[in-house]
Design a protein around this motif. Structure first.
Motif, PDB file in Angstrom:
ATOM      1  N   LEU A 177     -69.271  -7.140  37.976  1.00  0.00           N
ATOM      2  CA  LEU A 177     -68.115  -6.417  38.524  1.00  0.00           C
ATOM      3  C   LEU A 177     -68.514  -5.043  39.051  1.00  0.00           C
ATOM      4  O   LEU A 177     -68.103  -4.633  40.149  1.00  0.00           O
ATOM      5  CB  LEU A 177     -67.039  -6.269  37.449  1.00  0.00           C
ATOM      6  CG  LEU A 177     -66.302  -7.538  37.005  1.00  0.00           C
ATOM      7  CD1 LEU A 177     -65.444  -7.242  35.788  1.00  0.00           C
ATOM      8  CD2 LEU A 177     -65.436  -8.089  38.141  1.00  0.00           C
ATOM      9  N   ALA A 178     -69.312  -4.326  38.269  1.00  0.00           N
ATOM     10  CA  ALA A 178     -69.703  -2.973  38.670  1.00  0.00           C
ATOM     11  C   ALA A 178     -70.505  -2.990  39.964  1.00  0.00           C
ATOM     12  O   ALA A 178     -70.283  -2.166  40.863  1.00  0.00           O
ATOM     13  CB  ALA A 178     -70.500  -2.314  37.543  1.00  0.00           C
ATOM     14  N   ARG A 217     -70.941  -2.251  45.966  1.00  0.00           N
ATOM     15  CA  ARG A 217     -71.290  -2.750  47.298  1.00  0.00           C
ATOM     16  C   ARG A 217     -70.113  -2.661  48.274  1.00  0.00           C
ATOM     17  O   ARG A 217     -70.303  -2.423  49.459  1.00  0.00           O
ATOM     18  CB  ARG A 217     -71.763  -4.200  47.211  1.00  0.00           C
ATOM     19  CG  ARG A 217     -73.101  -4.353  46.510  1.00  0.00           C
ATOM     20  CD  ARG A 217     -73.654  -5.747  46.667  1.00  0.00           C
ATOM     21  NE  ARG A 217     -74.868  -5.926  45.884  1.00  0.00           N
ATOM     22  CZ  ARG A 217     -75.643  -7.002  45.951  1.00  0.00           C
ATOM     23  NH1 ARG A 217     -75.321  -8.006  46.766  1.00  0.00           N
ATOM     24  NH2 ARG A 217     -76.726  -7.094  45.198  1.00  0.00           N
ATOM     25  N   LEU A 218     -68.893  -2.860  47.750  1.00  0.00           N
ATOM     26  CA  LEU A 218     -67.722  -2.821  48.627  1.00  0.00           C
ATOM     27  C   LEU A 218     -67.123  -1.418  48.745  1.00  0.00           C
ATOM     28  O   LEU A 218     -66.219  -1.207  49.558  1.00  0.00           O
ATOM     29  CB  LEU A 218     -66.646  -3.784  48.112  1.00  0.00           C
ATOM     30  CG  LEU A 218     -67.012  -5.276  48.089  1.00  0.00           C
ATOM     31  CD1 LEU A 218     -65.844  -6.095  47.561  1.00  0.00           C
ATOM     32  CD2 LEU A 218     -67.424  -5.773  49.472  1.00  0.00           C
ATOM     33  N   GLY A 219     -67.608  -0.491  47.956  1.00  0.00           N
ATOM     34  CA  GLY A 219     -67.075   0.868  47.993  1.00  0.00           C
ATOM     35  C   GLY A 219     -65.669   0.968  47.444  1.00  0.00           C
ATOM     36  O   GLY A 219     -64.862   1.782  47.919  1.00  0.00           O
ATOM     37  N   LEU A 220     -65.352   0.184  46.420  1.00  0.00           N
ATOM     38  CA  LEU A 220     -64.001   0.183  45.856  1.00  0.00           C
ATOM     39  C   LEU A 220     -63.775   1.429  44.997  1.00  0.00           C
ATOM     40  O   LEU A 220     -64.702   1.962  44.387  1.00  0.00           O
ATOM     41  CB  LEU A 220     -63.795  -1.075  45.001  1.00  0.00           C
ATOM     42  CG  LEU A 220     -64.016  -2.414  45.720  1.00  0.00           C
ATOM     43  CD1 LEU A 220     -63.767  -3.572  44.774  1.00  0.00           C
ATOM     44  CD2 LEU A 220     -63.131  -2.519  46.955  1.00  0.00           C
ATOM     45  N   ARG A 221     -62.531   1.885  44.957  1.00  0.00           N
ATOM     46  CA  ARG A 221     -62.188   3.089  44.198  1.00  0.00           C
ATOM     47  C   ARG A 221     -61.473   2.740  42.902  1.00  0.00           C
ATOM     48  O   ARG A 221     -60.767   1.746  42.814  1.00  0.00           O
ATOM     49  CB  ARG A 221     -61.292   4.000  45.041  1.00  0.00           C
ATOM     50  CG  ARG A 221     -61.951   4.538  46.298  1.00  0.00           C
ATOM     51  CD  ARG A 221     -61.126   5.621  46.954  1.00  0.00           C
ATOM     52  NE  ARG A 221     -59.779   5.179  47.292  1.00  0.00           N
ATOM     53  CZ  ARG A 221     -59.080   5.641  48.334  1.00  0.00           C
ATOM     54  NH1 ARG A 221     -59.620   6.559  49.123  1.00  0.00           N
ATOM     55  NH2 ARG A 221     -57.863   5.205  48.567  1.00  0.00           N
ATOM     56  N   ASP A 222     -61.647   3.592  41.909  1.00  0.00           N
ATOM     57  CA  ASP A 222     -60.930   3.524  40.628  1.00  0.00           C
ATOM     58  C   ASP A 222     -60.939   2.126  40.011  1.00  0.00           C
ATOM     59  O   ASP A 222     -59.878   1.582  39.663  1.00  0.00           O
ATOM     60  CB  ASP A 222     -59.471   3.985  40.826  1.00  0.00           C
ATOM     61  CG  ASP A 222     -59.375   5.374  41.419  1.00  0.00           C
ATOM     62  OD1 ASP A 222     -60.215   6.216  41.057  1.00  0.00           O
ATOM     63  OD2 ASP A 222     -58.481   5.603  42.243  1.00  0.00           O
ATOM     64  N   PRO A 223     -62.104   1.542  39.851  1.00  0.00           N
ATOM     65  CA  PRO A 223     -62.125   0.202  39.241  1.00  0.00           C
ATOM     66  C   PRO A 223     -61.692   0.239  37.778  1.00  0.00           C
ATOM     67  O   PRO A 223     -62.089   1.126  37.021  1.00  0.00           O
ATOM     68  CB  PRO A 223     -63.590  -0.219  39.373  1.00  0.00           C
ATOM     69  CG  PRO A 223     -64.357   1.060  39.468  1.00  0.00           C
ATOM     70  CD  PRO A 223     -63.465   2.031  40.190  1.00  0.00           C
ATOM     71  N   GLU A 224     -60.868  -0.724  37.415  1.00  0.00           N
ATOM     72  CA  GLU A 224     -60.458  -0.916  36.026  1.00  0.00           C
ATOM     73  C   GLU A 224     -61.060  -2.242  35.568  1.00  0.00           C
ATOM     74  O   GLU A 224     -60.641  -3.309  36.019  1.00  0.00           O
ATOM     75  CB  GLU A 224     -58.931  -0.962  35.914  1.00  0.00           C
ATOM     76  CG  GLU A 224     -58.429  -1.096  34.496  1.00  0.00           C
ATOM     77  CD  GLU A 224     -56.910  -1.214  34.412  1.00  0.00           C
ATOM     78  OE1 GLU A 224     -56.409  -1.525  33.307  1.00  0.00           O
ATOM     79  OE2 GLU A 224     -56.237  -1.033  35.452  1.00  0.00           O
ATOM     80  N   MET A 249     -66.586   3.845  34.126  1.00  0.00           N
ATOM     81  CA  MET A 249     -67.145   3.083  33.005  1.00  0.00           C
ATOM     82  C   MET A 249     -68.405   2.354  33.442  1.00  0.00           C
ATOM     83  O   MET A 249     -68.431   1.718  34.498  1.00  0.00           O
ATOM     84  CB  MET A 249     -66.100   2.067  32.530  1.00  0.00           C
ATOM     85  CG  MET A 249     -66.598   1.156  31.425  1.00  0.00           C
ATOM     86  SD  MET A 249     -65.353  -0.091  31.018  1.00  0.00           S
ATOM     87  CE  MET A 249     -64.035   0.995  30.458  1.00  0.00           C
ATOM     88  N   SER A 250     -69.450   2.437  32.646  1.00  0.00           N
ATOM     89  CA  SER A 250     -70.688   1.745  32.987  1.00  0.00           C
ATOM     90  C   SER A 250     -70.563   0.275  32.671  1.00  0.00           C
ATOM     91  O   SER A 250     -69.770  -0.137  31.820  1.00  0.00           O
ATOM     92  CB  SER A 250     -71.864   2.339  32.202  1.00  0.00           C
ATOM     93  OG  SER A 250     -71.755   1.995  30.842  1.00  0.00           O
ATOM     94  N   ALA A 251     -71.380  -0.528  33.379  1.00  0.00           N
ATOM     95  CA  ALA A 251     -71.355  -1.969  33.125  1.00  0.00           C
ATOM     96  C   ALA A 251     -71.748  -2.270  31.696  1.00  0.00           C
ATOM     97  O   ALA A 251     -71.225  -3.182  31.057  1.00  0.00           O
ATOM     98  CB  ALA A 251     -72.293  -2.682  34.106  1.00  0.00           C
ATOM     99  N   ALA A 252     -72.688  -1.464  31.156  1.00  0.00           N
ATOM    100  CA  ALA A 252     -73.167  -1.718  29.805  1.00  0.00           C
ATOM    101  C   ALA A 252     -72.082  -1.482  28.765  1.00  0.00           C
ATOM    102  O   ALA A 252     -72.078  -2.081  27.700  1.00  0.00           O
ATOM    103  CB  ALA A 252     -74.383  -0.851  29.511  1.00  0.00           C
ATOM    104  N   SER A 253     -71.116  -0.564  29.073  1.00  0.00           N
ATOM    105  CA  SER A 253     -70.100  -0.233  28.087  1.00  0.00           C
ATOM    106  C   SER A 253     -68.871  -1.123  28.181  1.00  0.00           C
ATOM    107  O   SER A 253     -67.989  -1.047  27.335  1.00  0.00           O
ATOM    108  CB  SER A 253     -69.666   1.231  28.266  1.00  0.00           C
ATOM    109  OG  SER A 253     -69.004   1.409  29.508  1.00  0.00           O
ATOM    110  N   LYS A 254     -68.789  -1.973  29.203  1.00  0.00           N
ATOM    111  CA  LYS A 254     -67.626  -2.839  29.339  1.00  0.00           C
ATOM    112  C   LYS A 254     -67.622  -3.889  28.236  1.00  0.00           C
ATOM    113  O   LYS A 254     -68.576  -4.617  28.043  1.00  0.00           O
ATOM    114  CB  LYS A 254     -67.604  -3.538  30.699  1.00  0.00           C
ATOM    115  CG  LYS A 254     -66.370  -4.437  30.878  1.00  0.00           C
ATOM    116  CD  LYS A 254     -66.482  -5.303  32.109  1.00  0.00           C
ATOM    117  CE  LYS A 254     -65.209  -6.086  32.365  1.00  0.00           C
ATOM    118  NZ  LYS A 254     -64.762  -6.923  31.265  1.00  0.00           N
TER     119      LYS A 254
END
Length: 333
Positions: A74-75, A80-87, A1-6
């Protein structure tokens, strides 16, 4: 999900129960709310019952910008941290299994097992330990502030909130992404802290006991007042016909208050008198230096203030005037 669409989710927690975002207040760490402010809010919602209507207004423009930039913050933090599957759109509250505490997540993500140490160049700060490994899912919190960058965020900028959210979810790490003054993003990483968790648990249970007193008896068991303003809002109604007798301890406080007010008045009068005498000597001069034993000890400035008075129905400002107080700076060698 893009930051703009959150989408901004808004408040999803119940107003009749303590939430993680208000932990700093009930723990005495907030400059914005006192424990009794939170208690008043919760008991008012309980008292209103089915007639309760939540105030959905955004409290300030700063808060509105925080809501609008939350997804972007958030995005970028996840990237930067390389996190996976952000919700980044969590629409259900998280509730603790055993204590009366709830919270809402800005987001959550898989830490991918990556280990971090503090790296100021990358804007990454590990708080409370030398390094942290982000195992499994973790709490994500976004903050937008006009404060200058700091190496550890204030208690009201997420640390207590995230400790509570980790308690509610069972997650073993949290990341607070703070955007400072719109120009610098810092990522703060936390693990659960046993001492903080114990304090939160004790304070949440005490808070709920006061709520239960209200549910049972209809009487608010206020916290001790933090200030005169806090006391005034806690006890809004007066009983003018009833007179109470103070014990010796409280009577001593009354006498101490009388002495303090006398001292304050004396100091105020002394300041006014000394300023007037110094201004009289300075005349039209703006700057002066004070000496002790031949050594300069302070600089004194008596400058002009910008005109802020407007005449009624006139489109011009009055002339600037001399300041009503002196600026005195001690010279420290």
């Amino acid at each position: 999900m893009s930051a703009a669409s959150k989408k901004y989710i808004g408040k999803i927690t119940s107003d009749t129960m303590l939430s993680c975002s208000r932990l700093p207040a009930i723990m005495g760490m907030s400059q914005y709310e006192t424990p009794s402010d939170v208690l008043r809010s919760v008991t008012s919602a309980i008292e209103a019952g089915d007639n309760y209507k939540r105030d959905e207004r955004v409290p300030s423009e700063a808060a509105a910008w925080g809501n609008m930039t939350e997804g972007m913050i958030l995005a970028e933090g996840c990237r930067r941290l390389g996190l996976r599957d952000p919700e980044l759109e969590v629409t259900e509250p998280v509730i603790h299994d055993t204590i009366p505490l709830q919270g809402s997540l800005d987001g959550r993500a898989d830490g991918a097992g990556v280990t971090f140490t503090t790296d100021p160049e990358a804007g990454i700060y590990v708080i409370g330990q030398d390094k942290i490994t982000l195992e499994g899912m973790g709490v994500l919190e976004a903050k937008n502030t006009s404060h200058f960058p700091e190496d550890e965020p204030a208690a009201t900028r997420g640390p207590m909130q995230c400790q509570g959210l980790m308690m509610c979810t069972g997650y073993k790490w949290a990341a607070i992404f703070v955007l400072y003054r719109g120009t610098e993003l810092r990522c703060f990483l936390y693990a659960p802290d046993p001492a903080t968790i114990a304090k939160i648990e004790a304070d949440a249970i005490e808070f709920e006991s006061r709520v239960e007193t209200f549910r049972r008896e209809g009487v608010v068991d206020w916290y001790p007042a933090f200030s005169a303003n806090d006391a005034a809002t806690m006890y809004e109604r007066s009983e003018p016909e009833q007179v109470i007798d103070f014990d010796e301890d409280v009577s001593d406080k009354v006498l101490e208050l009388i002495d303090a007010r006398k001292a304050k008045q004396a100091v105020t009068e002394l300041i006014s008198k000394l300023q007037g005498e110094i201004m009289d000597v300075m005349g039209n001069h703006e700057n002066a230096v004070a000496y002790e034993d031949g050594r300069a000890v302070a600089t004194v400035t008596w400058g002009m203030t910008a005109a802020r008075n407007y005449k009624a129905r006139a489109a011009f400002r009055t002339e600037p005037s001399r300041s009503k107080s002196l600026s005195v700076k001690e010279i420290i060698e």
